[in-house]
Design an enzyme around this catalytic site. Structure first.
Site, PDB file in Angstrom:
ATOM      1  N   ASP A 172      65.931  64.150  14.821  1.00 45.67           N
ATOM      2  CA  ASP A 172      65.920  62.567  14.941  1.00 45.67           C
ATOM      3  C   ASP A 172      64.783  62.153  15.556  1.00 45.67           C
ATOM      4  OD1 ASP A 172      66.146  63.350  17.742  1.00 45.67           O
ATOM      5  OD2 ASP A 172      67.933  62.330  18.081  1.00 45.67           O
ATOM      6  N   ASP A 192      70.378  67.062  12.233  1.00 43.84           N
ATOM      7  CA  ASP A 192      70.508  66.643  13.632  1.00 43.84           C
ATOM      8  C   ASP A 192      71.546  65.323  13.895  1.00 43.84           C
ATOM      9  OD1 ASP A 192      69.608  66.946  16.335  1.00 43.84           O
ATOM     10  OD2 ASP A 192      68.014  65.764  16.044  1.00 43.84           O
ATOM     11  N   LYS A 229      72.557  70.360  14.774  1.00 46.18           N
ATOM     12  CA  LYS A 229      72.298  70.202  15.982  1.00 46.18           C
ATOM     13  C   LYS A 229      72.764  69.094  17.004  1.00 46.18           C
ATOM     14  CE  LYS A 229      67.883  69.221  17.500  1.00 46.18           C
ATOM     15  NZ  LYS A 229      68.097  68.318  18.737  1.00 46.18           N
ATOM     16  N   GLU A 249      72.586  67.376  21.082  1.00 48.45           N
ATOM     17  CA  GLU A 249      72.224  67.151  22.375  1.00 48.45           C
ATOM     18  C   GLU A 249      73.310  67.261  23.552  1.00 48.45           C
ATOM     19  OE1 GLU A 249      69.266  64.150  23.109  1.00 48.45           O
ATOM     20  OE2 GLU A 249      68.053  64.793  21.348  1.00 48.45           O
ATOM     21  N   GLU A 293      63.889  72.104  25.721  1.00 48.47           N
ATOM     22  CA  GLU A 293      62.955  71.063  25.611  1.00 48.47           C
ATOM     23  C   GLU A 293      62.255  71.143  26.788  1.00 48.47           C
ATOM     24  OE1 GLU A 293      63.386  68.145  22.792  1.00 48.47           O
ATOM     25  OE2 GLU A 293      61.510  67.091  23.634  1.00 48.47           O
TER      26      GLU A 293
END
Ligand code: KIV
Length: 265
Positions: free
Chosen positions: A45, A84, A114, A116, A183
């Site tokens: 993204d 994403d 994916k 978050e 990250e």
């Protein structure tokens, strides 16, 4: 060359072969990355920032993600394609997360998704897996939570937050994710996580001890001016493009391009 699957990626943790991942947003770039033998193409993204020019990833929609994933999937002959889930497409309920993941696979042609977040995502992860879709996790500086963090800031610097990241990694692994993006966290924390779980970690600003690495392609190619500490520029693409475009502008203005050799009889 054979198409990569999650089995290859999981195996690489066992054999110690480093996993390469790059972000991809369009067909041509995806084809080049594929030809270069990149293991994973993430249709991140970050497209909201580097392709669409927003200051954050928050405005990206599911339709954006699907459209770019379709283009990347057309170029990926051997690389595995990860779609994403954008902000707002999986936080409200696990059911919505499953529905939107199915769209990314069914319409976007992603081979995994994916998302978050930590243990608060475990129910969604299990639901997505039940739908037959592999899930990649993402911890640390998760850009969709930028307002909660108060900016793009390194996470896990204190003993307490580092411990929490390790615990969250284990919970996500238990929920069934096949790999985990880390990250912007201290390298020692990333190393500890990598040693604590049996699925591969893929670092971005998380040091050398992860099982693989990912960079935003526009960053590593030097396509624009921004450069974070963790970014290595393998090319200065902006400089080369600027030079070429200035030359083109000048030649057109001076009547040098096109000459007859670029013209039809
Ligand atoms: O969206 C993205 O590109 C990402 C990478 C930076 C890991 O999440």
């Amino acid at each position: 060359m054979k198409k990569k699957t999650i089995l290859d990626i999981l195996d690489m943790k066992k054999t110690g072969d480093k996993i390469t991942m790059l972000t991809a947003y369009d067909f041509v770039m995806a084809s080049i990355m594929d030809e270069a033998g990149t293991d994973l193409l993430l249709v991140g993204d970050t497209m909201g920032m580097v392709v669409h020019g927003n200051p954050t990833t928050l405005p990206v929609t599911l339709e954006d993600s699907i459209r770019h994933t379709q283009a990347v999937a057309r170029g990926a002959k051997q690389s595995m394609v990860i779609g994403d889930l954008p902000f707002g497409t999986f936080q409200v309920s696990a059911e919505e997360a499953v529905r939107n993941s199915i769209k990314l696979v069914k319409i976007g042609n992603a081979e995994a998704i994916k998302l978050e977040g930590g243990s608060e995502r475990c129910t969604a992860v299990q639901g997505i897996l039940d739908a037959g879709i592999p899930v990649m996790g993402h911890l640390g500086l998760t850009p969709q939570s930028i307002h909660k963090f108060g900016g793009f800031k390194v996470q896990g610097r204190t003993e307490e937050t580092a411990k929490l990241l390790i615990e969250e990694s284990k919970k996500l692994e238990e929920a069934g994710i096949f790999s985990l993006v880390l990250e912007a966290i201290p390298w020692k924390v990333a190393k500890k996580i990598t040693e604590s779980i049996s699925i591969p970690t893929i670092g971005i600003g998380a040091g050398p001890y992860c099982d693989g690495q990912v960079l935003v392609t526009y960053d590593m190619l030097g396509y624009f001016d921004f450069k974070a500490k963790f970014v290595k520029r393998y090319l200065n693409l902006k400089e080369q493009i600027l030079k070429a475009i200035k030359e083109y502008n000048q030649e057109v203005r001076e009547g040098k391009f096109p000459d007859i050799s670029y013209s039809y009889d």
